[in-house]
Write an enzyme that holds these catalytic residues in place. Sequence first.
Site, short mmCIF file in Angstrom:
data_model
loop_
_atom_site.label_atom_id
_atom_site.label_comp_id
_atom_site.label_asym_id
_atom_site.label_seq_id
_atom_site.Cartn_x
_atom_site.Cartn_y
_atom_site.Cartn_z
N GLY A 12 0.80 -1.21 0.00
CA GLY A 12 0.00 0.00 0.00
C GLY A 12 0.83 1.27 0.00
CE1 TYR A 164 -9.17 2.24 9.37
CE2 TYR A 164 -10.77 3.97 8.87
CZ TYR A 164 -9.53 3.38 8.67
OH TYR A 164 -8.65 3.94 7.77
#
Length: 278
Positions: A12, A164
């Site tokens: 990523g 999250y």
Amino acid sequence: MNTVIITGGNRGIGLAAARHVSDAGHPVILLCRDRKRGEEARARLAQPAAPHSHRLVVADLASLASVRAAAARINELEPTVVALINNAAVLPRQRAVSRDGFEMQLAVTHLGHFLLTNLLLPLLSRSPRPCRVVTVSSAAHEGPAFDFGDPNWERRPYRRGRAYQQSKLANVLFTLELARRVAGTGVEAVVLHPGVYDTGLLRDYMGGGRGSGTLARVMGRQADRGGPVLAELAVGCRDENLNGAYFNKTSRSSPSAAARDPHAQSTLWAWSAEAVGL
């Protein structure tokens, strides 16, 4: 040479940032949970001038013992560190608990980085130039205040998206409190929302099921485009003091009201220090 330490640098935007700083001649220390993937990532980095080289330190941020061992290894290497990039994150589909008993997102995204940063602070403060601690958060941190009554989701029904948000809010609260504590020491604490990119984490955020990869490609830009954003904040912008700054991509911005709460910042620090045994 000025070394950059980065967690989650094997994929990523973490890998994209590692490649960007290595292209600029900085040795990189990759902290990765998986040795094989870490070695593959290290092999993709441009090699700086000899005798400097990139290194891999295997570390599982979900394990406080592993974080302590990784920090000890880095301190043994005694690198001259110009930046620590706290980038790694996880987003499991269901509630999971770390080996130390913490909700997994909070354990990896916040507590592992909190412990790592604190254990490396003496090393970072010895840098001959300001050393940046850049923590990757998200615009998703905006929302409710941190729930100190149930941080590990033991009493509430687990909501992965809300967990999250809480872990990314913790990133901002931690950074702003760290900024106060390191003021004048030669260390600068910065927090970043890098933007939305087509990464494994984005696919996990959208459920990780069939079709999530296609949707991620539609919603997010290529991960390689996030590398310069993160790398520039870590090793560039040296003409100004960025301690305590929050960046939305390349623009200095303001985090949420919950993140700006000084009482929440100090409370999270105290809770985290007790949780990790500092």
